[in-house]
Design an enzyme around this catalytic site. Structure first.
Site, short mmCIF file in Angstrom:
data_model
loop_
_atom_site.label_atom_id
_atom_site.label_comp_id
_atom_site.label_asym_id
_atom_site.label_seq_id
_atom_site.Cartn_x
_atom_site.Cartn_y
_atom_site.Cartn_z
N HIS A 18 75.26 32.88 53.87
CA HIS A 18 74.89 33.08 55.27
C HIS A 18 73.44 32.68 55.41
O HIS A 18 72.58 33.23 54.73
CB HIS A 18 75.09 34.54 55.68
CG HIS A 18 74.74 34.79 57.11
ND1 HIS A 18 75.68 34.87 58.11
CD2 HIS A 18 73.55 34.92 57.73
CE1 HIS A 18 75.09 35.06 59.27
NE2 HIS A 18 73.80 35.10 59.07
N CYS A 19 73.16 31.69 56.23
CA CYS A 19 71.81 31.18 56.34
C CYS A 19 71.15 31.68 57.63
O CYS A 19 71.53 31.26 58.72
CB CYS A 19 71.82 29.66 56.34
SG CYS A 19 70.17 28.94 56.28
N PRO A 20 70.16 32.58 57.54
CA PRO A 20 69.52 33.05 58.77
C PRO A 20 68.71 31.95 59.45
O PRO A 20 68.53 31.99 60.66
CB PRO A 20 68.61 34.18 58.29
CG PRO A 20 68.49 34.02 56.82
CD PRO A 20 69.64 33.23 56.35
N GLY A 66 71.07 30.40 61.56
CA GLY A 66 71.73 31.38 62.41
C GLY A 66 73.24 31.35 62.33
O GLY A 66 73.93 31.59 63.31
#
Lengths: 159, 375
Positions: free
Chosen positions: B193-195, B198
């Protein structure tokens, strides 16, 4: 109007009463889309083994062709990348075309083979490509009248 | 005439159904008046949807806006302050190439952030019930204590792989799929999950993510190199301090690029390695296919050579989204189990309770486009 309502109601009743048999995915060859060709025992009395197995095998071959990595898919991928994926605004991907073909095949199989035997195949894409859902209907001729009587008796008990 | 007599008591029942609770699956006039909802409005995961379901992102998007601002500001300053000098002194190809890179970076960023990463829809109530039955039969149906974690083993290309049961989605996860706790979805070929973008990075948007970090590395190095060139050339003519006074933005750009280069180029290198060995970040971190785990441990998904692995990851066929977010909710078919519901419910009773509880939170945030939620 209320007459039609009542018939739709009966249909929905027969859908909810139907049992469902699920043909699961076969992951033995990796993550490519494949369904198990093992015949579910619950359908023994409803359909011949070879018919269902043939349908599943044909579906498997269609999915294999969809996910096949060959010259055509690479070309499509590179062309898409070069046009910043804008080309898909006007053109369908090969995958989508194959899925439409598969939908048509399932519908044809339902009409010709499964509906006359009181079964219905659901397109796996509607179940997240996890299962082939086989809905088993009870004999609608006998259940129709019994349903209307159960509905009216249910109604009277409400009062 | 027979039907008319039956219809009368039915209608009375329908009205009494609305006032009490949904005990029998009945058609209600209320249902007909409800406008058709799109599937994204009833989506059980923790995602945000924009533009009437066309755009899909994770719930926390703050860091994504930071990424966007950093890219826009740095590139903007480069085009405004450094490019005029460089295009005159060196070549006008510099802003052109910079512009192409900039557009490519933004395009791949948006494609990564806004598309469906490969979310697996949750099981329908019938499927979940069928699985529960199978598991109970396998476990010997015990009650009173929590049964052991449910797993299924499958042999893929000679390697034994365990498929785990997801309690939230009520499915056995396909190989390489994982449940993202931030988005509350199972994602196929889950990478991470890449912040910064997003969104989750999974099967459907991995290639866009890779193109994004690769092009961003190129853009960062490009800007860094040419800003330094600009400062050096100008310093020769006007002196270093004068240069800093004339073009203060260059300092900011150098600082941003310097710190970004290490992380982004490093990340590109790491993902290049992952692609060439056909692994996901998830698998690499856990050491799933590491030889340290055992002698016979190898990656069953690898095609054997780097070229095929790269082609498969980057140019392979792109599967369509399985969640059909812009489709309309079929109100007469059973719906997947909502997250708050602990018990398994099936068939039409489920659809009826779905109609009744309008309090199922629509997880959308309509900040983008004009169309109202109800159509």
């Amino acid at each position: 109007m209320s007459t039609e309502f009542h018939n739709l109601q009966e249909l929905r009743h027969s859908v909810s009463v139907a049992t469902k048999v699920f043909i699961q995915r076969d992951y033995s060859q990796g993550t490519t889309c494949r369904f198990q060709t093992k015949f579910p025992s619950e359908l023994d009395s409803r359909i011949e083994r070879t018919l269902l197995e043939d349908t599943v095998k044909t579906l498997n071959s269609y999915y294999a062709e969809t996910e096949k990595m060959g010259g055509q898919s690479y070309l499509e991928g590179c062309l898409a990348c070069a046009t910043a994926y804008l080309i898909f605004l006007c053109m369908e991907t090969r995958y989508e075309k194959m899925l439409k073909k598969i939908s048509g095949y399932i519908q044809e199989q339902n009409e010709k083979i499964y509906a006359p035997r009181g079964l219905l195949l659901t397109d796996p894409i509607e179940r997240g490509m996890r299962v082939i859902e086989v809905s088993v209907f009870e004999d609608r001729g006998s259940s129709g009248s019994s349903h209307s009587s159960s509905v009216s008796s249910g109604g009277s008990s409400q009062r | 005439m027979l039907h008319l007599r039956v219809a009368e008591p039915m209608r009375e029942c329908e009205y009494s159904q609305i006032s009490t609770r949904s005990s029998t699956p009945m058609e209600t006039p209320y249902k007909k008046r409800t406008p058709k909802r799109r599937k994204w409005q009833a989506f059980p995961g923790r995602n945000k949807f924009y533009c009437n379901g066309r755009i899909m992102m994770a719930r926390q998007t703050g860091v994504f806006y930071l990424t966007l601002v950093l890219i826009l500001v740095t590139s903007g300053l480069f085009f405004a302050f450094d490019c005029p000098f460089l295009s005159l002194q060196l070549t006008p190809a510099i802003p052109v190439i910079g512009g192409v890179l900039f557009v490519f970076v933004l395009g791949t960023l948006f494609r990564t952030s806004f598309s469906d990463p490969g979310v697996l829809p949750r099981a329908t109530p019938d499927e979940a019930a069928d699985l529960e039955r199978q598991i109970d039969v396998a476990n010997g149906s015990s009650s009173g204590y929590r049964p052991p974690p449910r797993t299924r083993e499958v042999v893929i290309n000679g390697q034994t792989v365990k498929l785990k049961y997801c309690f939230t989605c009520k499915i056995f996860r396909p190989p390489r799929a994982s449940h993202c706790s931030l988005c509350d979805n199972c994602v196929e070929r889950f990478d991470h999950h890449c912040p910064w973008v997003g969104n989750c990075v999974g099967k459907r948007n991995y290639r866009f993510f890779y193109m994004f970090i690769l092009s961003l590395s190129c853009l960062t190095i490009f800007i860094f190199a040419f800003v330094i060139t600009h400062v050096i050339l100008r310093s020769h003519r006007y002196g270093f301090l004068n240069t800093l006074k004339d073009s203060p933005a260059s300092v900011l750009e150098v600082v941003v690029c310097f710190f970004s280069v290490w992380s982004i180029v490093g990340l590109s290198g790491f993902h290049t390695y992952l692609i060439s060995s056909n692994q996901t970040t998830n698998e690499d971190i856990k050491g799933s296919w590491s030889s340290k785990r055992g002698k016979g441990n190898y990656n069953p998904y690898s095609y054997g050579n780097i070229f095929t692995n790269c082609c498969a990851a980057l140019c392979g066929p792109l599967p369509p989204s399985l969640i059909d977010r812009r489709g309309f909710v079929q109100s007469d078919t059973p719906h997947p189990i909502p997250p708050t519901n602990g018990t398994t419910m099936y068939g039409s009773t489920q659809s009826q309770s779905h109609m009744m509880c309008s309090g199922e939170e629509p997880v959308q945030d309509l900040s983008c486009c004009h169309t109202p939620a109800a159509e």
